[in-house]
Design an enzyme around this catalytic site. Sequence first.
Site, PDB file in Angstrom:
ATOM      1  N   ALA A 157       1.985  32.683  -2.481  1.00  0.00           N
ATOM      2  CA  ALA A 157       0.388  32.338  -2.130  1.00  0.00           C
ATOM      3  C   ALA A 157      -0.386  33.610  -2.274  1.00  0.00           C
ATOM      4  CB  ALA A 157       0.300  31.420  -1.168  1.00  0.00           C
ATOM      5  N   GLY A 183      -1.048  35.770  -4.867  1.00  0.00           N
ATOM      6  CA  GLY A 183      -1.569  36.102  -6.172  1.00  0.00           C
ATOM      7  C   GLY A 183      -3.027  36.195  -6.115  1.00  0.00           C
ATOM      8  N   ARG A 241      -7.747  33.947 -12.690  1.00  0.00           N
ATOM      9  CA  ARG A 241      -8.271  33.101 -13.878  1.00  0.00           C
ATOM     10  C   ARG A 241      -9.165  31.949 -13.328  1.00  0.00           C
ATOM     11  NH1 ARG A 241      -2.063  32.678 -16.294  1.00  0.00           N
ATOM     12  NH2 ARG A 241      -1.677  33.447 -14.118  1.00  0.00           N
ATOM     13  N   ASN A 243       9.371  26.986 -17.968  1.00  0.00           N
ATOM     14  CA  ASN A 243       9.922  27.197 -16.223  1.00  0.00           C
ATOM     15  C   ASN A 243       8.767  26.396 -15.545  1.00  0.00           C
ATOM     16  OD1 ASN A 243      10.551  28.232 -13.749  1.00  0.00           O
ATOM     17  ND2 ASN A 243       9.596  29.940 -14.193  1.00  0.00           N
ATOM     18  N   ASN A 254      -3.882  27.546 -13.048  1.00  0.00           N
ATOM     19  CA  ASN A 254      -4.258  28.889 -13.154  1.00  0.00           C
ATOM     20  C   ASN A 254      -5.916  28.991 -13.437  1.00  0.00           C
ATOM     21  OD1 ASN A 254      -1.605  29.815 -12.676  1.00  0.00           O
ATOM     22  ND2 ASN A 254      -1.457  29.631 -15.178  1.00  0.00           N
ATOM     23  N   ARG A 303     -26.076   7.907   7.829  1.00  0.00           N
ATOM     24  CA  ARG A 303     -25.655   9.636   8.044  1.00  0.00           C
ATOM     25  C   ARG A 303     -24.917   9.781   9.237  1.00  0.00           C
ATOM     26  NH1 ARG A 303     -31.397  11.785   8.303  1.00  0.00           N
ATOM     27  NH2 ARG A 303     -30.264  13.480   9.113  1.00  0.00           N
ATOM     28  N   LYS A 326     -29.314   6.950  11.462  1.00  0.00           N
ATOM     29  CA  LYS A 326     -28.474   8.457  11.714  1.00  0.00           C
ATOM     30  C   LYS A 326     -28.442   8.440  13.275  1.00  0.00           C
ATOM     31  CE  LYS A 326     -30.275  11.744  13.190  1.00  0.00           C
ATOM     32  NZ  LYS A 326     -30.993  13.020  13.922  1.00  0.00           N
TER      33      LYS A 326
HETATM   34  C1  UD1 Z   1       4.405  31.526 -13.207  1.00  0.00           C
HETATM   35  C2  UD1 Z   1       5.982  31.941 -13.841  1.00  0.00           C
HETATM   36  C3  UD1 Z   1       6.097  31.227 -15.372  1.00  0.00           C
HETATM   37  C4  UD1 Z   1       5.979  29.692 -14.778  1.00  0.00           C
HETATM   38  C5  UD1 Z   1       4.811  29.430 -14.262  1.00  0.00           C
HETATM   39  C6  UD1 Z   1       4.815  28.036 -13.673  1.00  0.00           C
HETATM   40  C7  UD1 Z   1       6.617  34.147 -13.279  1.00  0.00           C
HETATM   41  C8  UD1 Z   1       6.523  35.657 -13.804  1.00  0.00           C
HETATM   42  N1  UD1 Z   1       5.946  33.496 -14.217  1.00  0.00           N
HETATM   43  O1  UD1 Z   1       3.602  31.969 -14.279  1.00  0.00           O
HETATM   44  O2  UD1 Z   1       7.388  31.426 -15.907  1.00  0.00           O
HETATM   45  O3  UD1 Z   1       6.053  29.066 -16.177  1.00  0.00           O
HETATM   46  O4  UD1 Z   1       4.662  30.119 -13.238  1.00  0.00           O
HETATM   47  O5  UD1 Z   1       3.383  27.600 -12.938  1.00  0.00           O
HETATM   48  O6  UD1 Z   1       6.952  33.958 -12.222  1.00  0.00           O
HETATM   49  N2  UD1 Z   1       1.992  35.402  -6.415  1.00  0.00           N
HETATM   50  C9  UD1 Z   1       2.124  35.991  -5.451  1.00  0.00           C
HETATM   51  N3  UD1 Z   1       2.314  37.723  -5.598  1.00  0.00           N
HETATM   52  C10 UD1 Z   1       2.118  38.085  -6.850  1.00  0.00           C
HETATM   53  C11 UD1 Z   1       1.928  37.349  -8.075  1.00  0.00           C
HETATM   54  C12 UD1 Z   1       1.800  35.666  -7.816  1.00  0.00           C
HETATM   55  O7  UD1 Z   1       2.271  35.522  -4.370  1.00  0.00           O
HETATM   56  O8  UD1 Z   1       2.240  39.213  -6.995  1.00  0.00           O
HETATM   57  C13 UD1 Z   1       2.069  33.870  -6.511  1.00  0.00           C
HETATM   58  C14 UD1 Z   1       0.670  33.189  -7.066  1.00  0.00           C
HETATM   59  O9  UD1 Z   1      -0.177  33.173  -5.757  1.00  0.00           O
HETATM   60  C15 UD1 Z   1       1.047  31.880  -7.422  1.00  0.00           C
HETATM   61  C16 UD1 Z   1       2.544  32.152  -7.948  1.00  0.00           C
HETATM   62  O10 UD1 Z   1       2.889  33.246  -7.454  1.00  0.00           O
HETATM   63  O11 UD1 Z   1       0.845  30.827  -6.333  1.00  0.00           O
HETATM   64  C17 UD1 Z   1       2.775  32.086  -9.572  1.00  0.00           C
HETATM   65  O12 UD1 Z   1       1.919  33.138  -9.843  1.00  0.00           O
HETATM   66  P1  UD1 Z   1       0.842  33.202 -11.297  1.00  0.00           P
HETATM   67  O13 UD1 Z   1       0.410  34.333 -11.472  1.00  0.00           O
HETATM   68  O14 UD1 Z   1       0.333  31.869 -11.282  1.00  0.00           O
HETATM   69  O15 UD1 Z   1       2.321  32.924 -12.311  1.00  0.00           O
HETATM   70  P2  UD1 Z   1       2.054  32.214 -13.663  1.00  0.00           P
HETATM   71  O16 UD1 Z   1       1.430  33.093 -14.670  1.00  0.00           O
HETATM   72  O17 UD1 Z   1       1.544  30.773 -13.715  1.00  0.00           O
HETATM   73 CA    CA Z   2       0.523  29.900 -12.004  1.00  0.00          CA
END
Ligand code: UD1
Ligand code: CA
Length: 452
Positions: A34, A36, A40, A210, A266, A371, A389
């Site tokens: 969690a 990332g 997007r 995946n 995303n 309310r 209310k």
């Molecule tokens: C990822 C997969 C993809 C798969 C898809 C499924 C990878 C490289 N790719 O792509 O093969 O089909 O999910 O939904 O894994 N996150 C971190 N730290 C980071 C980067 C990401 O914690 O440095 C977390 C994000 O918060 C997210 C999850 O990992 O919850 C997935 O990352 P995201 O960037 O959404 O990957 P996708 O491009 O969706």
């Molecule tokens: Ca994702």
Amino acid sequence: MAIRFSCILQVIHIKEYKGFAKQTMNTYATVVLAAGKGTRMRSTLSKLLHPLAGQPLLSHVLKSVEAIPSTSVFAPWRESVATQRPIVVLGHEAEQILSAFGERCQYAMQHEQLGTGHAVLAAQEAVDALAPLPDTVLVCYGDTPLVRSEMLASVLAEHLSQQATVTFLTADADPSSDYGRVVRDSHGDVREIVEVKRATPEQLQITEVNSGVYCFERAWLWESLHALPRNASGEYYLTDLIAVAGVQERRIATVRGSLDETLGVNNRVQLAEAEQVMRRRILERHMYAGVTIIDPASTYIDEEVSIGTDTVVLPGTMITGKTTIGSWCRIGPGTTIYQSSIGERCVIRNSALEESVLEDEVSMGPFSHCRPGAHLARGVRMGNFGEVKNSYIGAETDVHHFSYVGDATVGEHVNIGAGTITSNYNGLTKEKYHTTIGDGAFIGCDTVFVPL
Ligand code: UD1
Ligand code: CA
């Protein structure tokens, strides 16, 4: 900011499963990513806190993870649920997630967001502190809110029965999707996962993708992640471990699920798609449990709502928050209810309620508004542009036409005449005043109560 690490970690003992009953004890830890940026989504709110059916995205994943032991596969270990907590990897907007989930999880920090492989490695210390040390690490992404506990359980079960080094969940998607492609050789064995950015035109045509749920052999996972080089995108992808396992001729197992369960969120288009699937699931749950929903397409019910049997929900209705509704009610059309408690045999038409309580047999609407703090006792009739209310309205009282009752206590069997107002607000002193009306009072039309 201090992140608390606790010794109570998610460990589940899997002593017995289908064909391999009474094998040696297996344990697993759950890691949920969690950290990332969620770029997007184009939002200042963490992607994982965006609501889906009234609950943050991440909470849906956590709910499924927490429910694994209570699925049929792991039923014997139900009693251990209370002490299990998933390890959530935080980074971007960590404070927002921490304050939303607090003690529900334990946390690991990924200080720089260098990819999903790098994120899993951030959880190594927390996983390795577990006792007993888990054999398996289950990894989920926080942005796949539709995954069910049964599906997670079947990935774990397949991993154990295949004695695989890595097992992951796949699904079939349209060739235009943005999921990583699962590349297999001529024998059907998995060779690698290729992300869209790096896929050849032929690989982009692969429909098996995946889903982002994996089980890894713990020792191999750490060793391989430490050895993993940055890829051409400058990141450490968890998915690159599949090719590593392939080259080492390790056992790679897969479980095929449906995209409906593993939709990744995303952006806001995918958020709306996930919302639709989740909403349909919730509506079906209520319908199978004995609630009539006349038009599912125009009915929105949040995850935490409960509704009694034989209640009918009419079109254009939104029931949100932690609302409870009793049996034999008619709700709608055109009604919104938030965080309220509705008794049995109530009728609510074209009205709005927030944080209110309606006892049994209340009739409300058309076009009325309760309310926060409105409490309508048994058999109250309220309609035609009434507003209540922060007030208690006694049993069998009528509040029918163009009335405002605020900060008041109204007795039983009262008639509130048309246009009656409790003038509760003193605009000069900014104070609110309370009005009390006794049992059986008959209030004529156009009355203004000015409390002192
Ligand atoms: C990822 C997969 C993809 C798969 C898809 C499924 C990878 C490289 N790719 O792509 O093969 O089909 O999910 O939904 O894994 N996150 C971190 N730290 C980071 C980067 C990401 O914690 O440095 C977390 C994000 O918060 C997210 C999850 O990992 O919850 C997935 O990352 P995201 O960037 O959404 O990957 P996708 O491009 O969706
Ligand atoms: Ca994702």
